[in-house]
Design an enzyme around this catalytic site. Structure first.
Site, PDB file in Angstrom:
ATOM      1  N   ASP A   1       0.829  -1.198   0.000  1.00  8.93           N
ATOM      2  CA  ASP A   1       0.000   0.000   0.000  1.00  8.93           C
ATOM      3  C   ASP A   1       0.867   1.253   0.000  1.00  8.93           C
ATOM      4  OD1 ASP A   1      -2.062  -1.706   0.082  1.00  8.93           O
ATOM      5  OD2 ASP A   1      -2.795  -1.139   2.085  1.00  8.93           O
TER       6      ASP A   1
ATOM      7  N   TYR B   1       2.231   1.972  -3.376  1.00  4.96           N
ATOM      8  CA  TYR B   1       1.137   2.455  -4.218  1.00  4.96           C
ATOM      9  C   TYR B   1       0.844   3.922  -3.902  1.00  4.96           C
ATOM     10  CZ  TYR B   1      -3.533   2.850  -6.272  1.00  4.96           C
ATOM     11  OH  TYR B   1      -4.626   3.259  -6.999  1.00  4.96           O
TER      12      TYR B   1
ATOM     13  N   SER C   1     -34.988  -7.196 -20.540  1.00  2.62           N
ATOM     14  CA  SER C   1     -35.107  -8.101 -19.414  1.00  2.62           C
ATOM     15  C   SER C   1     -34.852  -9.518 -19.936  1.00  2.62           C
ATOM     16  CB  SER C   1     -36.524  -7.916 -18.903  1.00  2.62           C
ATOM     17  OG  SER C   1     -36.772  -8.719 -17.824  1.00  2.62           O
ATOM     18  N   LEU C   2     -34.964 -10.504 -19.090  1.00  4.93           N
ATOM     19  CA  LEU C   2     -34.769 -11.888 -19.542  1.00  4.93           C
ATOM     20  C   LEU C   2     -35.997 -12.711 -19.193  1.00  4.93           C
ATOM     21  CD1 LEU C   2     -31.142 -12.550 -18.219  1.00  4.93           C
ATOM     22  CD2 LEU C   2     -31.811 -12.400 -20.613  1.00  4.93           C
TER      23      LEU C   2
ATOM     24  N   GLU D   1     -23.760 -18.736 -17.307  1.00  4.31           N
ATOM     25  CA  GLU D   1     -23.115 -17.776 -16.389  1.00  4.31           C
ATOM     26  C   GLU D   1     -23.996 -17.509 -15.180  1.00  4.31           C
ATOM     27  OE1 GLU D   1     -23.277 -14.234 -18.725  1.00  4.31           O
ATOM     28  OE2 GLU D   1     -22.295 -15.154 -20.445  1.00  4.31           O
TER      29      GLU D   1
ATOM     30  N   LYS E   1     -26.272 -15.461 -12.770  1.00 10.23           N
ATOM     31  CA  LYS E   1     -27.061 -14.237 -12.884  1.00 10.23           C
ATOM     32  C   LYS E   1     -26.731 -13.378 -11.672  1.00 10.23           C
ATOM     33  CE  LYS E   1     -31.580 -12.529 -14.066  1.00 10.23           C
ATOM     34  NZ  LYS E   1     -32.013 -11.630 -12.997  1.00 10.23           N
TER      35      LYS E   1
ATOM     36  N   ASP F   1     -27.270 -10.434  -9.163  1.00  8.01           N
ATOM     37  CA  ASP F   1     -28.401  -9.656  -8.682  1.00  8.01           C
ATOM     38  C   ASP F   1     -27.909  -8.313  -8.167  1.00  8.01           C
ATOM     39  OD1 ASP F   1     -30.928  -8.982  -8.046  1.00  8.01           O
ATOM     40  OD2 ASP F   1     -31.080 -10.246  -6.269  1.00  8.01           O
TER      41      ASP F   1
ATOM     42  N   ARG G   1     -29.829   1.061 -16.457  1.00  7.22           N
ATOM     43  CA  ARG G   1     -30.781   0.503 -17.400  1.00  7.22           C
ATOM     44  C   ARG G   1     -31.980   1.438 -17.586  1.00  7.22           C
ATOM     45  NH1 ARG G   1     -32.886  -5.550 -16.891  1.00  7.22           N
ATOM     46  NH2 ARG G   1     -35.071  -5.119 -16.547  1.00  7.22           N
TER      47      ARG G   1
ATOM     48  N   GLU H   1     -22.993  -5.564 -14.228  1.00  4.53           N
ATOM     49  CA  GLU H   1     -23.807  -5.382 -13.048  1.00  4.53           C
ATOM     50  C   GLU H   1     -22.940  -4.798 -11.947  1.00  4.53           C
ATOM     51  OE1 GLU H   1     -27.920  -6.874 -12.468  1.00  4.53           O
ATOM     52  OE2 GLU H   1     -26.605  -6.815 -14.188  1.00  4.53           O
TER      53      GLU H   1
ATOM     54  N   TYR I   1     -20.587  -8.844 -18.471  1.00  4.89           N
ATOM     55  CA  TYR I   1     -20.957 -10.062 -19.191  1.00  4.89           C
ATOM     56  C   TYR I   1     -21.577  -9.790 -20.552  1.00  4.89           C
ATOM     57  CZ  TYR I   1     -25.185  -8.372 -17.014  1.00  4.89           C
ATOM     58  OH  TYR I   1     -26.193  -7.560 -16.586  1.00  4.89           O
TER      59      TYR I   1
ATOM     60  N   LYS J   1     -27.131 -18.390 -22.498  1.00  4.69           N
ATOM     61  CA  LYS J   1     -27.172 -17.567 -23.706  1.00  4.69           C
ATOM     62  C   LYS J   1     -26.622 -18.347 -24.883  1.00  4.69           C
ATOM     63  CE  LYS J   1     -25.788 -13.559 -20.979  1.00  4.69           C
ATOM     64  NZ  LYS J   1     -24.662 -12.687 -20.625  1.00  4.69           N
TER      65      LYS J   1
ATOM     66  N   LYS K   1     -33.968 -19.568 -12.683  1.00  2.00           N
ATOM     67  CA  LYS K   1     -33.961 -19.059 -11.311  1.00  2.00           C
ATOM     68  C   LYS K   1     -33.769 -20.197 -10.320  1.00  2.00           C
ATOM     69  CE  LYS K   1     -34.736 -14.615 -11.823  1.00  2.00           C
ATOM     70  NZ  LYS K   1     -35.832 -13.784 -11.410  1.00  2.00           N
TER      71      LYS K   1
ATOM     72  N   CYS L   1     -58.148   0.308  14.624  1.00  2.00           N
ATOM     73  CA  CYS L   1     -56.883   0.674  13.982  1.00  2.00           C
ATOM     74  C   CYS L   1     -55.802   0.861  15.042  1.00  2.00           C
ATOM     75  CB  CYS L   1     -57.061   1.961  13.189  1.00  2.00           C
ATOM     76  SG  CYS L   1     -55.506   2.627  12.579  1.00  2.00           S
TER      77      CYS L   1
ATOM     78  N   CYS M   1     -54.901   4.824  15.114  1.00  2.00           N
ATOM     79  CA  CYS M   1     -55.807   5.911  15.491  1.00  2.00           C
ATOM     80  C   CYS M   1     -57.011   5.424  16.296  1.00  2.00           C
ATOM     81  CB  CYS M   1     -56.275   6.661  14.253  1.00  2.00           C
ATOM     82  SG  CYS M   1     -57.413   5.691  13.252  1.00  2.00           S
TER      83      CYS M   1
ATOM     84  N   CYS N   1     -58.657   0.876   7.732  1.00  2.00           N
ATOM     85  CA  CYS N   1     -58.979   1.949   8.654  1.00  2.00           C
ATOM     86  C   CYS N   1     -59.671   3.037   7.834  1.00  2.00           C
ATOM     87  CB  CYS N   1     -57.700   2.500   9.281  1.00  2.00           C
ATOM     88  SG  CYS N   1     -57.943   4.101  10.043  1.00  2.00           S
TER      89      CYS N   1
ATOM     90  N   CYS O   1     -56.118   9.426   9.854  1.00  2.00           N
ATOM     91  CA  CYS O   1     -55.344   8.457  10.632  1.00  2.00           C
ATOM     92  C   CYS O   1     -53.851   8.750  10.493  1.00  2.00           C
ATOM     93  CB  CYS O   1     -55.650   7.048  10.107  1.00  2.00           C
ATOM     94  SG  CYS O   1     -54.570   5.796  10.790  1.00  2.00           S
TER      95      CYS O   1
HETATM   96  P1  AMP Z   1     -34.619  -9.441 -15.124  1.00  2.00           P
HETATM   97  O1  AMP Z   1     -34.508  -7.956 -14.985  1.00  2.00           O
HETATM   98  O2  AMP Z   1     -34.848 -10.163 -13.850  1.00  2.00           O
HETATM   99  O3  AMP Z   1     -35.504  -9.860 -16.244  1.00  2.00           O
HETATM  100  O4  AMP Z   1     -33.191  -9.952 -15.547  1.00  2.00           O
HETATM  101  C1  AMP Z   1     -32.532  -9.418 -16.644  1.00  2.00           C
HETATM  102  C2  AMP Z   1     -31.321  -8.724 -16.149  1.00  2.00           C
HETATM  103  O5  AMP Z   1     -30.424  -9.611 -15.522  1.00  2.00           O
HETATM  104  C3  AMP Z   1     -30.500  -8.162 -17.247  1.00  2.00           C
HETATM  105  O6  AMP Z   1     -31.009  -6.952 -17.702  1.00  2.00           O
HETATM  106  C4  AMP Z   1     -29.175  -7.978 -16.579  1.00  2.00           C
HETATM  107  O7  AMP Z   1     -29.133  -6.708 -15.992  1.00  2.00           O
HETATM  108  C5  AMP Z   1     -29.186  -8.980 -15.441  1.00  2.00           C
HETATM  109  N1  AMP Z   1     -28.103  -9.961 -15.466  1.00  2.00           N
HETATM  110  C6  AMP Z   1     -27.444 -10.389 -14.385  1.00  2.00           C
HETATM  111  N2  AMP Z   1     -26.481 -11.267 -14.701  1.00  2.00           N
HETATM  112  C7  AMP Z   1     -26.506 -11.422 -16.033  1.00  2.00           C
HETATM  113  C8  AMP Z   1     -25.755 -12.201 -16.962  1.00  2.00           C
HETATM  114  N3  AMP Z   1     -24.779 -13.014 -16.580  1.00  2.00           N
HETATM  115  N4  AMP Z   1     -26.065 -12.069 -18.253  1.00  2.00           N
HETATM  116  C9  AMP Z   1     -27.070 -11.262 -18.657  1.00  2.00           C
HETATM  117  N5  AMP Z   1     -27.813 -10.523 -17.844  1.00  2.00           N
HETATM  118  C10 AMP Z   1     -27.542 -10.591 -16.526  1.00  2.00           C
HETATM  119 ZN    ZN Z   2     -56.192   4.507  11.564  1.00  2.00          ZN
END
Ligand code: AMP
Ligand code: ZN
Length: 692
Positions: free
Chosen positions: A50, A53, A99-100, A132, A134, A136, A155, A192, A244, A308, A332, A426, A429, A444, A449
């Site tokens: 460190d 650096y 989305s997926l 790969e 996913k 979150d 996004r 992500e 990714y 994919k 999932k 309630c 209140c 309520c 309230c």
């Molecule tokens: P969802 O919003 O639940 O439909 O999921 C789609 C989102 O998953 C995509 O828009 C990406 O942002 C995210 N994601 C996370 N990991 C991956 C991955 N390995 N490849 C592609 N998308 C991914």
């Molecule tokens: Zn109330």
């Protein structure tokens, strides 16, 4: 000594020489620091201490201070920038961030492949997939021009993203300049951003010790950190990122996901761990199981696996549906279920008066998150699931869904468990509760309230409503309990003297809050409608209503029929809006807000961030190969000019742009367009439309 602000023109020959040397040293230092950042933050494998650096960084800062004109935005010293003024600007994604589709079983993964085969029209084809984890986190797209970080977009709504560049730049594992050679002229990388589990726990502890509300999960904490107006705050949160995917790429040819991931790695990015290219669904499932066995060790939350099609050509043939690509699917993981004790049941009063029973649990960890509260939905559920206080219960959390009590474990009862009584009054209140016909929830009825009022005020000032910062939850609770806020409109009648009554609020803060409130008094119609907190009227419904009525006046006069006939809305919304608008108390709230200076702006398309351009309102489909640009570039052009691009011909499509059909006489898009009478244009005609 050269003067600090001096231009090169004023420097003598000797000074110029010296400056040239400095320039070289700066360049060398930056390269070195960048390399060590990469070793440390991406590879987790530093090769200097460190202290060493810090010395490099100190030297660089020193030189840059002396020659500020040599500072470039991609210098390692420029990671933390100035505070952001106002809102984050929005920009269109060249290619929408979709989305997926989800799969929840092996069978659904097989079905996914069946669909691919049918679409390609070849039952015998063997697909290669990239499998790969996913991630979150919060999706991000970063643009690099000639290897230099230029912009980072969230996004957003998929079509437009928020430019959060200053905050993303603070993330040390993200290169400000791409490493290696073979650098593309232009690339949009997708990935992500996430908060590591230990950082998340640290942050929550800190928030709790300051009497603030902790974040529910690492993803929310990450999203909150990315939206800070002060990049220095974001920097403190220690975010990380993995990549990714890609949008447009120019200058380097990449044929498949494997090459993409390898290149991303060489350019200095962290890529998703444990990715693998496999053949067919059997191997896919094997690798899913492998990722599942590892997913708890990842530094990020992972709720599944993304599968994919590897080959980019095949991807472009398969194309996209409205909300998701056809060539990928997310599997999932099964929701995690755990057991714990139910200690108590609390009844929460929501914004519209609905009572929700909430189980208070002995804290338990589910998918990496400490859970101490879970919803019981409504009283009927409690009865149906036969839940008593003191019971052992099964609790489930899946993805971003609120934890839920699934059922009690009767066999573990000791006979000392207590029945849960349905409340009659309630809890906030004391008003007598009632149950509207056809509804399971208790309500309520009291419009004043305090519990409802607190929720309505929280909603009024929330980000997508009036967006008034500084009026936090505890503050609002205090203002309501002290009787300073008796109605939502009172927010706009707050005086400094009211705020000064609270502990810890001094003159400066009070002035600031009042200023912020005043600054936010101008509000577009759709936000205003949303802010009112009408039952069943969320953001998108509010937009539809605003679009129909355009002005506040005509909205206030709206009748049942007018609302029910808005495309996509139904009787429940119409009923709820009309009875809200008829209510004398609500009428008074709105009147008082306007008297206090709230100005509701007429609805404009721009409010929806849809750019007005030459092509606005027009929908394009492309077929064949274009001569002067790639399909992606053409899509970008359309979007930049306010138009839309889709992949399927429907009657709402305005133009089919026909490129070179490479020997074919027709395509399926062409056939369909002819059937529906969609106008066909050539590439030249398309370009003319934009130039005109
Ligand atoms: P969802 O919003 O639940 O439909 O999921 C789609 C989102 O998953 C995509 O828009 C990406 O942002 C995210 N994601 C996370 N990991 C991956 C991955 N390995 N490849 C592609 N998308 C991914
Ligand atoms: Zn109330």
């Amino acid at each position: 000594m050269p003067d600090k602000m001096g231009t090169e023109g004023k420097l003598s020959g000797k000074e110029l020489d010296e400056k040239e040397k400095v320039r070289e040293e700066i360049e060398k230092l930056r390269k070195e620091i960048q390399y060590h950042d990469w070793r440390y933050y991406v590879l987790n494998d530093p090769i200097i201490s460190d202290a060493e650096y810090d010395n490099l960084l100190r030297r660089l800062k020193e030189l840059e201070e002396k020659y500020p004109d040599l500072i470039t935005p991609d210098s390692p010293t420029q990671r933390v920038g100035e505070k952001i003024e106002g809102e984050f600007p929005t920009f269109p994604h060249s290619i929408p961030m979709l989305s997926l589709d989800n799969a929840f079983s092996e069978e659904e993964i097989y079905e996914f492949e069946e669909r691919l085969k049918r679409f390609i029209g070849d039952e015998g084809i063997v697909f290669e997939y990239s499998v790969e984890p996913k991630v979150d986190g919060v999706s991000i797209e970063i643009i690099y021009e000639n290897g230099v970080f230029t912009k980072a977009l969230t996004r957003g709504d998929g079509v437009y993203g928020e430019d959060v560049s200053p905050n993303v730049k603070t993330i040390k594992s993200i290169p400000l300049r791409l490493l290696g050679d073979n650098i593309p002229e232009y690339i949009e990388v997708r990935g992500e951003i996430f908060m590591k589990r230990d950082e998340f726990e640290k942050l929550n502890k800190e928030l709790l010790s300051q009497g603030k509300k902790p974040f529910a999960n690492p993803r929310n904490a990450c999203a909150g950190s990315l939206k800070q107006i002060d990049p220095a705050e974001t920097a403190k949160r220690k975010l990380d990122a993995v990549f990714y995917g890609n949008g447009i790429i120019r200058g380097v040819e990449i044929k498949n996901q494997k090459e993409l991931l390898e290149n991303l790695k060489n350019w200095g990015f962290k890529v998703v761990p444990e990715w693998k290219i496999v053949k067919g669904i059997k191997e896919t499932i094997e690798h899913i199981n492998h990722i599942y066995s590892k997913h708890k060790e990842f530094p990020f939350e992972s709720d599944g696996v993304v599968i994919k099609v590897n080959d980019f050509k095949l991807r472009s043939i398969l194309g996209e549906k409205a909300k998701s690509p056809r060539w990928a699917i997310a599997y999932k993981f099964p929701a995690e279920e755990v057991t714990t004790r139910l200690l108590w049941v609390e009844f929460q009063v929501g914004r519209t008066g609905t009572l929700t029973p909430v189980a208070i649990l002995e804290p338990v960890r589910i998918s990496g998150v400490l859970v101490s509260r879970a919803t019981l939905h409504n009283f009927d559920e409690i009865r149906r699931k036969n839940i008593k206080i003191g019971d052992w219960v099964w609790v489930k959390r899946s993805g971003d869904v609120i934890p839920e009590v699934i059922k009690s474990i009767e066999d573990r009862r000791k006979g000392i468990e207590i029945d849960i009584e349905e409340p009659k009054k309630c809890p906030a209140c004391g008003a007598d509760l009632y149950r509207p016909e056809d509804e399971v929830a208790l309500r309520c009825p009291n419009m004043s309230c305090p519990a409802q009022l607190i929720e309505r005020v929280k909603h009024l000032v929330s980000r997508n409503a009036f967006d008034i910062e500084g009026l936090g939850e505890t503050f609002i609770e205090n203002l309501v309990s002290k009787g300073i806020i008796k109605d939502i409109s009172d927010v706009f009648y707050l005086r400094k003297i009211d705020l000064l009554k609270f502990q810890g609020v001094g003159n400066i803060l009070a002035t600031k809050i009042i200023e912020r409130i005043n600054k936010k008094k101008e509000i577009p119609l759709h936000r205003f409608i949303f802010a009112l907190g009408i039952r069943h009227v969320g953001e998108s419904v509010a937009k539809m209503i605003a679009k129909r009525f355009k002005t506040l006046d005509s909205f206030l006069k709206a009748n049942y029929q007018e609302i029910a006939s808005i495309y996509g809305l139904g009787p429940a919304v119409a009923q709820s809006v009309v009875s809200f608008l008829k209510d004398e108390k609500n009428k008074m709230s709105i009147k008082r807000m306007l008297e206090a200076g709230v100005k509701v702006l007429d609805y404009k398309e721009e409010d929806q961030q849809i750019k007005k351009g030459k092509l606005s309102g027009k929908i394009f489909v492309f077929t064949g190969t274009l001569k002067s640009m790639t399909r992606e570039e053409a899509k970008k052009l359309v979007i930049e000019n306010g138009g839309k691009v889709t992949d399927t011909i429907t009657s709402s499509v305005s133009y089919l742009v026909v490129g070179d059909l490479e020997g074919k006489t027709t395509t399926s898009k062409l056939q369909k367009a002819e059937k529906l009478g969609i106008k066909k244009i050539t590439e030249e005609e398309f370009l003319k439309m934009i130039k005109e």
